[in-house]
Design a protein around this motif. Structure first.
Motif, short mmCIF file in Angstrom:
data_model
loop_
_atom_site.label_atom_id
_atom_site.label_comp_id
_atom_site.label_asym_id
_atom_site.label_seq_id
_atom_site.Cartn_x
_atom_site.Cartn_y
_atom_site.Cartn_z
N GLU A 39 34.33 32.95 38.56
CA GLU A 39 35.61 33.58 38.26
C GLU A 39 35.56 35.09 38.51
O GLU A 39 36.54 35.78 38.34
N LEU A 45 37.39 39.60 36.15
CA LEU A 45 37.66 38.17 36.27
C LEU A 45 39.08 37.91 36.77
O LEU A 45 39.93 38.79 36.75
N VAL A 46 39.31 36.68 37.20
CA VAL A 46 40.62 36.33 37.75
C VAL A 46 41.76 36.63 36.77
O VAL A 46 42.80 37.16 37.18
N PRO A 47 41.63 36.28 35.48
CA PRO A 47 42.74 36.60 34.57
C PRO A 47 43.06 38.09 34.52
O PRO A 47 44.19 38.47 34.29
N ASP A 48 42.04 38.94 34.75
CA ASP A 48 42.30 40.38 34.76
C ASP A 48 43.15 40.78 35.96
O ASP A 48 43.95 41.71 35.88
#
Lengths: 373, 348
Positions: free
Chosen positions: A38, A353-356
């Motif tokens: 991720e 990370l991807v959510p960031d």
């Protein structure tokens, strides 16, 4: 056991095309990601999916008819787009607008800033998984759009400013409705803040995410809340006042850490400050005409001019080149804040990370209409 | 009629049909309930067009999903892709074989002898529930992997890690109940709460907190809905699913919510018992049939689920792991020790 430990655990890189059709890229942004699990190793924004050749269209249109095209740049903040263009044109032609026109412009622009920030909050919160603020903010945004509609008939693409003033005077009762709305707004903003500001998960998702220092922000040319969130007190309304911003009293909120949470706080405070400006404008609204004396067919004097305004997303500038007696721009370049702000994206998400990534796209508050033009 | 045939074939089949039918209907209307509750939390009306006040909406949804085109993406592992929805929905329904909805009943005198309303009461019911419900994760991982889509794959991996990490503290929280009840049978656990004059929530408050947080995480619901995080992974592991196969994933999620809520009711809130089961002057509460008490308690938990969804943002993946391993597991261990001491002191 000859292999070093690092390579043993090294994963395979994965390329992921994030967008252009993705729920949280705010339109048609495409980000090519290089991922290790991720973790983002690299991110490359790819733009151009909404290119409509606006700058070229300007060259074919008489000056007043360029204004509807500006509506479609940052399509959630049409009033400030109009304002940028007319401010630049007035600078080129040397027109001074009547005070009443300037105050009406300021009211419209600040309402537009509030509505744009409400939309930002709605989408940003949804990106981070909180779905409810969306409906609350849209309830308030609706009332602003109603105000616009009763002023000029349009809700989104307003086309509401003219070179030399504004097209209409305020209709009867408009100021009362507007002032009622502005009085209620701070309570609504407090309502959003109860859902988000102190929420542990919201803080965890935003504090320390997408950090950019003040120096870096200036080097990248960031403007608007992304710059102010990093602690740089820079606002076109204060440093190069246009219309009558020098006559109203307001503050420029800034953050300290330059992270997503600070930018969130800055925008929330900006909404309150905008409400304050609208309130002052309504109280002091002068009488008089709303249009300066402007010839029917506007002919430019030779020269070039750069005029800019503080749009909700940052500094929106128009660079207009005109030839003597021309009725249309020879060249008109737009400096859209979103386009410049987006440049910082890869630096802000690398190693995270991807959510960031989703959080950072949300916090930069980009609108693809003005990035691609 | 032959007695064993009657007892071991006919009655269980009737029960299975009734439980499956009622359960499917409840799950379908759970989606309606969720949409309505969320709508009222979010100052809007929710579905109100199909049928009176929108009551036929779930039926319309089901019909729509039934007639939708069933796509299998190019490059997908076809067999696994078809298998995954079944793998997730079957365990979810299977768990209800052992959930006790109420004590043996004559159904208001309609039956000649009292029959327990649940399918079966096995002495390892709790282990059965934990074991069977963890099979569901294969459905998610295989579904995400076989879709040949990177978003699905990431959703599946997240979900795998999440479910495994949260099963550990959940297990420890359940152990604390076992210490108090001294039985793995769900019926015995409820009866122990009647004999103890007290629901297990009072000594087991911490355990319940841990259990419910883990339950929310296990069912992939907000704020732990990372595997299907819409704003990040489009739709997570079921991005490529459509039609009835998508409906299976959807139903499984809601069935699992029911499983977690039912278990919470049985383990901590006295199952079908009324509040303060042995206080005589509250006897008028017995007018409400036991399975209504059960349903009411489950409904409360479901509401909490929806409330979470209306309130919280979503955790990030590493933060989720952090909460699971660094907070919940140590806490659940402490809880086991505390409850153990309580049992030792209170019961000698």
């Amino acid at each position: 056991m000859s292999e070093p430990l690092e390579t043993l655990f090294e994963g395979e890189e994965m390329e992921l095309s994030f967008g252009p059709q993705h729920p949280s890229t705010h339109g048609v942004l495409r980000v090519m990601l290089k991922l290790d699990g991720e973790k983002i190793l690299d991110a490359k924004p790819i733009i151009g999916y909404l290119h409509r050749g606006t700058e070229k269209l300007f060259e074919k249109e008489p000056f007043p008819q360029c204004i509807p095209h500006t509506d479609r740049l940052d399509y959630v903040a049409a009033a400030t787009n109009n304002q940028g263009f007319v401010v630049a044109m007035e600078k080129l032609l040397g027109i001074t607008i009547p005070p009443r026109a300037a105050y009406i412009r300021m009211i419209l622009a600040e309402l537009q800033r509030i509505s744009s920030h409400l939309l930002w909050l709605a989408t940003h919160a949804i990106d981070l998984g909180a779905i409810t603020p969306f409906f609350y903010t849209f309830r308030e945004r609706e009332e602003i759009l109603d105000l616009f509609e009763s002023y000029c008939g349009a809700r989104l693409t307003l086309n509401t400013m003219k070179i030399g003033g504004v097209p209409f005077d305020l209709p009867d009762g408009w100021t009362a409705t507007c002032s009622d709305y502005i009085n209620r707004l701070p309570a609504h903003i407090a309502e959003y803040e109860t859902l988000l500001t102190g929420n542990r998960i919201w803080k965890k998702r935003t504090i320390g995410v997408g950090v950019i220092s003040g120096e870096e922000a200036i080097e990248w040319g960031l403007t608007g809340p992304p710059l102010r969130g990093s602690g740089v007190r820079w606002d076109i309304r204060k440093v190069f006042p246009y219309d009558r911003y020098n006559e109203v009293d307001f503050e420029i909120p800034i953050g300290n850490n330059g992270d997503t949470y600070d930018r969130y706080l800055v925008r929330m405070e900006e909404m309150r400050q905008s409400a304050r400006i609208v309130r002052q404008c309504l109280d002091r609204l002068p009488d008089g005409p709303v249009m300066a004396k402007v010839p029917k067919v506007i002919r430019a004097t030779e020269g070039m001019v750069y005029g800019s305004v503080e749009a909700p997303k940052g500094e929106l500038g128009y660079f207009i080149v005109a030839t003597e007696k021309a009725t249309e721009p020879y060249r008109c370049h737009v400096r859209p804040p979103s386009f410049i702000n987006l440049q910082a994206l890869p630096d802000m998400v690398r190693g995270r990370l991807v959510p960031d990534l989703v959080a950072v796209i949300g916090t930069l508050d980009i609108v693809l209409g003005e990035i691609d033009r | 009629m032959d007695q064993p045939l009657y007892q071991f074939i006919v009655i269980p089949i009737i029960k299975i049909v009734v439980i499956l039918g009622v359960l499917s209907l409840i799950v379908a209307y759970l989606t309606f309930f969720e949409r309505k509750v969320l709508a009222y939390m979010q100052v809007r009306l929710g579905p109100n067009r199909v049928g009176p006040r929108g009551w036929l909406q779930p039926i319309a949804d089901a019909l729509k999903l039934l007639v939708k085109e069933d796509l299998v993406p190019a490059g997908a592992q076809k067999f696994v892709f078809m298998l995954a929805p079944a793998l997730i929905i079957v365990p979810a329904f299977l768990v209800f074989a052992v959930i006790p909805f109420g004590p043996a009943t004559k159904l208001f005198g309609l039956l000649p002898e009292a029959i327990p309303p649940y399918l079966t009461d096995i002495n390892i019911a709790l282990l059965f529930v934990l074991g069977v419900s963890s099979i569901g994760i294969y459905g998610i991982i295989l579904g995400g992997w076989s879709s040949n889509n990177k978003f699905s794959l990431m959703g599946a991996l997240r979900s795998g890690a999440q479910m495994i990490s949260y099963e550990v503290p959940m297990g420890f929280a359940i152990i604390s109940v076992l210490l108090m009840a001294r039985s793995l049978s769900l019926v015995k656990i409820v009866e122990a709460q009647q004999q103890g004059h007290l629901w297990f929530i009072f000594p087991g408050l911490l355990g319940f907190g841990i259990y419910f947080i883990c339950g929310v995480a296990e069912t992939n619901r907000n704020p732990f809905d990372l595997p299907e995080a819409e704003s990040e992974l489009v739709a997570g592991f079921h991005t490529e699913y459509s039609g009835m196969k998508f409906a299976f994933f959807f139903l499984a999620e809601y069935t699992n919510m029911l499983v977690v809520s039912s278990l919470a009711t049985v383990l901590f809130f006295g199952g079908w018992l009324r509040p303060f089961p042995n206080v005589a002057f509250l006897g008028f509460l017995d007018l409400v049939p036991p399975f209504i008490w059960f349903a009411l308690k489950v409904a409360c938990f479901i509401f909490v689920y929806l409330w979470f969804r209306g309130t919280f943002p979503r955790y990030r993946f590493d933060q989720l792991m952090h909460v699971g391993w660094k907070w919940l597991i140590p806490l659940s261990l402490v809880n086991v020790v505390l409850v153990g001491l309580y049992v030792l002191i209170a019961k000698g």
